[in-house]
Design a protein around this motif. Structure first.
Motif, mmCIF file in Angstrom:
data_model
loop_
_atom_site.group_PDB
_atom_site.id
_atom_site.type_symbol
_atom_site.label_atom_id
_atom_site.label_comp_id
_atom_site.label_asym_id
_atom_site.label_seq_id
_atom_site.Cartn_x
_atom_site.Cartn_y
_atom_site.Cartn_z
ATOM 1 N N LEU A 148 -8.330 -2.149 1.179
ATOM 2 C CA LEU A 148 -8.270 -1.243 2.324
ATOM 3 C C LEU A 148 -8.585 -1.955 3.644
ATOM 4 C CD1 LEU A 148 -7.674 1.699 2.800
ATOM 5 C CD2 LEU A 148 -10.103 2.175 2.711
ATOM 6 N N TYR A 168 0.814 -1.208 0.000
ATOM 7 C CA TYR A 168 0.000 0.000 0.000
ATOM 8 C C TYR A 168 0.847 1.258 0.000
ATOM 9 C CZ TYR A 168 -4.912 -0.865 0.001
ATOM 10 O OH TYR A 168 -6.174 -1.139 -0.419
ATOM 11 N N ARG A 190 -8.783 11.422 -8.139
ATOM 12 C CA ARG A 190 -8.371 12.382 -9.153
ATOM 13 C C ARG A 190 -7.967 11.662 -10.430
ATOM 14 N NH1 ARG A 190 -3.647 14.937 -7.381
ATOM 15 N NH2 ARG A 190 -3.235 13.014 -6.293
ATOM 16 N N LEU A 191 -7.697 10.327 -10.270
ATOM 17 C CA LEU A 191 -7.241 9.539 -11.421
ATOM 18 C C LEU A 191 -8.392 8.685 -11.928
ATOM 19 C CD1 LEU A 191 -4.059 8.542 -9.527
ATOM 20 C CD2 LEU A 191 -4.156 10.185 -11.380
ATOM 21 N N PHE A 249 1.974 1.826 -3.372
ATOM 22 C CA PHE A 249 0.833 2.201 -4.190
ATOM 23 C C PHE A 249 0.528 3.687 -4.040
ATOM 24 C CE2 PHE A 249 -3.893 1.102 -5.022
ATOM 25 C CZ PHE A 249 -3.739 1.455 -6.343
ATOM 26 N N VAL A 267 -10.951 1.488 -7.342
ATOM 27 C CA VAL A 267 -11.433 0.138 -7.046
ATOM 28 C C VAL A 267 -10.335 -0.684 -6.373
ATOM 29 C CG1 VAL A 267 -12.342 -1.978 -8.019
ATOM 30 C CG2 VAL A 267 -13.030 0.208 -8.974
ATOM 31 N N ILE A 268 -9.143 -0.620 -6.955
ATOM 32 C CA ILE A 268 -8.047 -1.428 -6.410
ATOM 33 C C ILE A 268 -7.732 -0.996 -4.983
ATOM 34 C CG2 ILE A 268 -5.633 -2.024 -6.688
ATOM 35 C CD1 ILE A 268 -6.021 -1.448 -9.673
ATOM 36 N N PHE A 269 -7.699 0.312 -4.789
ATOM 37 C CA PHE A 269 -7.349 0.814 -3.466
ATOM 38 C C PHE A 269 -8.379 0.371 -2.430
ATOM 39 C CE2 PHE A 269 -6.231 3.746 -0.155
ATOM 40 C CZ PHE A 269 -4.883 3.979 -0.375
ATOM 41 N N THR A 270 -9.647 0.475 -2.786
ATOM 42 C CA THR A 270 -10.667 0.102 -1.806
ATOM 43 C C THR A 270 -10.721 -1.405 -1.603
ATOM 44 O OG1 THR A 270 -12.361 0.088 -3.519
ATOM 45 C CG2 THR A 270 -12.107 2.104 -2.268
ATOM 46 N N LEU A 271 -10.342 -2.168 -2.642
ATOM 47 C CA LEU A 271 -10.364 -3.630 -2.533
ATOM 48 C C LEU A 271 -9.524 -4.116 -1.356
ATOM 49 C CD1 LEU A 271 -10.864 -6.520 -3.748
ATOM 50 C CD2 LEU A 271 -8.817 -6.157 -5.096
ATOM 51 N N ILE A 317 -17.004 1.720 -8.263
ATOM 52 C CA ILE A 317 -17.405 0.667 -7.343
ATOM 53 C C ILE A 317 -16.501 0.694 -6.109
ATOM 54 C CG2 ILE A 317 -17.588 -1.819 -7.067
ATOM 55 C CD1 ILE A 317 -18.083 -1.646 -10.202
ATOM 56 N N LEU A 351 -15.247 -0.816 -2.700
ATOM 57 C CA LEU A 351 -15.202 -2.085 -1.976
ATOM 58 C C LEU A 351 -14.667 -1.848 -0.572
ATOM 59 C CD1 LEU A 351 -13.709 -4.202 -4.883
ATOM 60 C CD2 LEU A 351 -16.088 -3.963 -4.256
ATOM 61 N N LEU A 411 -8.650 11.678 -2.191
ATOM 62 C CA LEU A 411 -7.601 12.574 -2.692
ATOM 63 C C LEU A 411 -6.530 11.787 -3.428
ATOM 64 C CD1 LEU A 411 -6.973 15.185 0.128
ATOM 65 C CD2 LEU A 411 -7.659 15.622 -2.215
ATOM 66 N N ALA A 412 -6.206 10.591 -2.896
ATOM 67 C CA ALA A 412 -5.145 9.807 -3.529
ATOM 68 C C ALA A 412 -5.621 9.167 -4.825
ATOM 69 C CB ALA A 412 -4.641 8.720 -2.565
ATOM 70 N N VAL A 448 -10.180 2.877 -12.000
ATOM 71 C CA VAL A 448 -9.580 1.592 -11.631
ATOM 72 C C VAL A 448 -8.755 1.706 -10.359
ATOM 73 C CG1 VAL A 448 -8.208 -0.300 -12.483
ATOM 74 C CG2 VAL A 448 -9.396 1.171 -14.070
ATOM 75 N N TYR A 449 -8.022 2.789 -10.243
ATOM 76 C CA TYR A 449 -7.171 2.951 -9.065
ATOM 77 C C TYR A 449 -8.015 2.962 -7.795
ATOM 78 C CZ TYR A 449 -3.843 4.448 -12.561
ATOM 79 O OH TYR A 449 -3.035 4.496 -13.647
#
Lengths: 288, 309
Positions: free
Chosen positions: B120, A268, B107-108, A271, B114-118, B59, B61, B103-104, B111-112
């Protein structure tokens, strides 16, 4: 020194897994959240063959890869082809693919729980010490690393120089133009997806020789592979390898200096840094 | 904000329905009430999820992550602070977290996010486990005199707030901006909408609400440990229920929550070992057969009958 070599060895195997995902996401344009389950399935196969028939995991790979190839091809044809057909835009395909593969990942976990139960599984294959530069390492890690290097190298050569490899890179860069020069985009996307699955399952078989897996660890590997792919740049083989080695190093460092339970936290950290500093990937160029 | 007679009618009906439902603890048995709490919990989570993910198609997650944070706020804070303050604190903490995540990533491209929340929830679980290892504690006991009926009423109140918020957002400039973003983000940008800001602001709502739900429900668990508080299944179930109901309307998710909760009860009673598999299959069925959820079915049926008359 110990950390650096262990990290590089781990990173090599990660590179293989991330290559699989990169083929699926970068080339076939399917964001596959069920990637980790394919990895765990490969690991299960290696475990099962080793404990039941004492077949070396390095040999099991030759069985795992074609089976995973066929399975992923079927998954693409049955579940994902209809989505590709009905999608009006890239964004919609992404949302649909995420939802579908998210569901598939739960089906995968459920199937593996049903067949193998919820226990952790590990076996000891080649866990003999090898001396290298004054420190000792498990031979299984070295073997896995060697195999990963061979497979990654072969994939890179294939993508860079073979006619089919070039075609696959073409559909990754410009799917619409690729059709104009006579490339069968649909068939090749299916092929890239299937190949990606095979590579990931192979990585799973190799990684199971030195890591303990269980039916529900898949998502962690999916996440690590995703972080690597994004860090390296989508569709970029060279970036993927470098990013995987970086993650392997950082993870080993965190695990040995702070706490072994924090490996995902390391991923993370990378990332977030990537998202804030270079969202286009290590070697990517800024797009407008 | 001016309300038409139709709005007043809708609000009154909703208020009456809420009051009727609030009488449930007075008549229901213990088992029925615990089902009621489950329905209320998923209603709050799925509705707030859909307020963000419905119009934007992003989405999330991360429900389990925020829920776990809320449960931990209650678990740790209960010995120092009055109980009523805890859900509020949890909501504020999680809203700030959601803003940081937004914020992280927001802005992009999506997909980013979704992956980040997957990951978290898993990430927070690791960090908290690590914190416990260092401090030498294990789980936390949450011992209170709060009953299921109290939890039910609190969740009902929270649900009412979520509906009001969703309704107000739908009428506001922010809601309008979000619908444009959902239709075409490029157009939205060219129309002068600060897309990142709108998305981040909106994402704070499901984040804060999920944490408040977790804080309210913590006394129900009695014993909190990372594996219970951050169960990844929760994020998944919320997405399923919201999609089953349909995210296009504010009342959509609840249409999915009620049947799914009963279905889920039946499944986990009859096939306790195959829950994950069946959940996955149910999910795929919804994505393929009911892409717009029950709301889509109801509305196309309504359109057909209108066409005849």
């Amino acid at each position: 020194m110990d950390i650096i070599i262990t990290g590089l060895l781990l990173g090599g195997t990660y590179a293989l897994i991330a290559m699989g995902l990169n083929l699926q996401y970068g080339m076939a344009r399917i964001m596959n959240l069920a990637n980790g389950e394919m990895l765990v399935a490969g690991g299960f196969a290696a475990f099962w063959f080793y404990t039941a028939g004492a077949v070396s995991p390095v040999l099991t790979v030759f069985l795992v890869a074609p089976v995973a190839f066929a399975a992923n091809w079927l998954i693409y044809m049955i579940f994902l082809r209809p989505l590709v057909k009905r999608a009006k835009s890239r964004g919609q395909l992404e949302v649909d693919a995420i939802l579908t593969t998210f569901g598939l990942s739960f089906v995968g976990v459920g199937l593996m729980l049903a067949f193998f139960g919820g226990d952790y599984f590990s076996y000891s294959y080649l866990s003999v010490p090898v001396h290298l530069l004054g420190d000792t390492y498990g031979a299984n890690r070295l073997v896995a690393f060697g195999a990963a290097v061979v497979i990654c190298g072969a994939l890179w050569l294939w993508l860079a120089y073979s006619r089919m490899g070039v075609s696959i890179r073409a559909i990754a860069v410009a799917p619409d133009s690729a059709r104009l020069v006579g490339i069968d985009v649909r068939a090749l996307a299916a092929l890239a997806f299937a190949l990606g699955g095979a590579v990931t399952a192979t990585g799973g078989a190799l990684i199971s020789t030195f890591l303990t897996l269980d039916a529900s660890t898949g998502v962690i590997f999916t996440l690590k592979a995703l972080v690597i792919v994004i860090m390296g740049g989508v569709g970029d083989v060279r970036g993927t390898v470098v990013a995987a080695l970086l993650l392997g190093l950082l993870e080993t460092f965190v695990a040995s200096v702070i706490d072994p339970g924090l490996t995902l936290a390391a991923a993370y950290l990378l990332f977030v840094i990537i998202l804030l500093v270079r969202p286009q990937g290590l070697f990517g160029r800024k797009t407008t | 904000m001016r309300l038409s007679p139709k709005d007043w009618q809708g609000l009154t009906l909703a208020a009456i329905a809420l009051i009727v439902v609030a009488c449930l603890p007075l008549v229901a048995s213990g088992y029925q009430l615990s089902l009621g709490v489950t329905v209320a919990m998923y209603t709050v989570l799925a509705t707030s999820w859909a307020i963000f993910s419905g119009p934007t198609h992003y989405i999330s997650l991360a429900t389990a992550a925020f829920f776990g944070v809320g449960a931990y706020v209650t678990g740790i804070g209960i010995t120092y602070l009055p109980y009523w303050a805890l859900p509020l604190i949890a909501g504020v903490i999680a809203a700030v977290m959601a803003a940081l995540v937004g914020l992280a990533t927001l802005r992009l491209s999506g997909v980013y996010f979704v992956i980040f929340t997957l990951g978290l929830a898993e990430f927070l679980r690791q960090v908290i486990t690590w914190g416990q290892n260092i401090s030498g504690t294990k789980g936390i006991y949450v011992l209170t005199s709060i009953t299921e009926a109290h939890i039910f009423w609190q969740l009902l109140g929270l649900a009412a707030l979520v509906w009001l918020a969703g309704w107000a957002i739908g009428r506001s400039r922010l809601g309008f901006a979000l619908r444009i973003i959902g239709d075409d983000e490029v157009v939205a940008k060219h129309a002068g909408i600060d897309t990142a800001r709108a998305k981040i602001l909106l994402f704070m709502l499901p984040g804060g609400v999920a944490a408040m739900t977790g804080a309210i429900l913590a006394p129900r668990y009695v014993y909190i440990e990372p594996l219970i508080a951050f169960t990844p299944m929760l994020s998944f179930q919320v997405v399923i229920m919201a999609l089953l109901g349909g995210t296009g309307r504010l009342w959509g998710p609840i249409v999915g929550v009620i049947p799914f909760t009963f279905l889920w009860e039946a499944i986990s009673r009859s096939f306790p070992n195959q829950t994950t598999l069946l959940l996955g299959i149910a999910f795929l069925a919804i994505v393929y057969l009911l892409p717009k959820g029950f709301v889509g079915l109801i509305e196309s049926a309504r359109r057909r009958t209108e066409g005849w008359s």
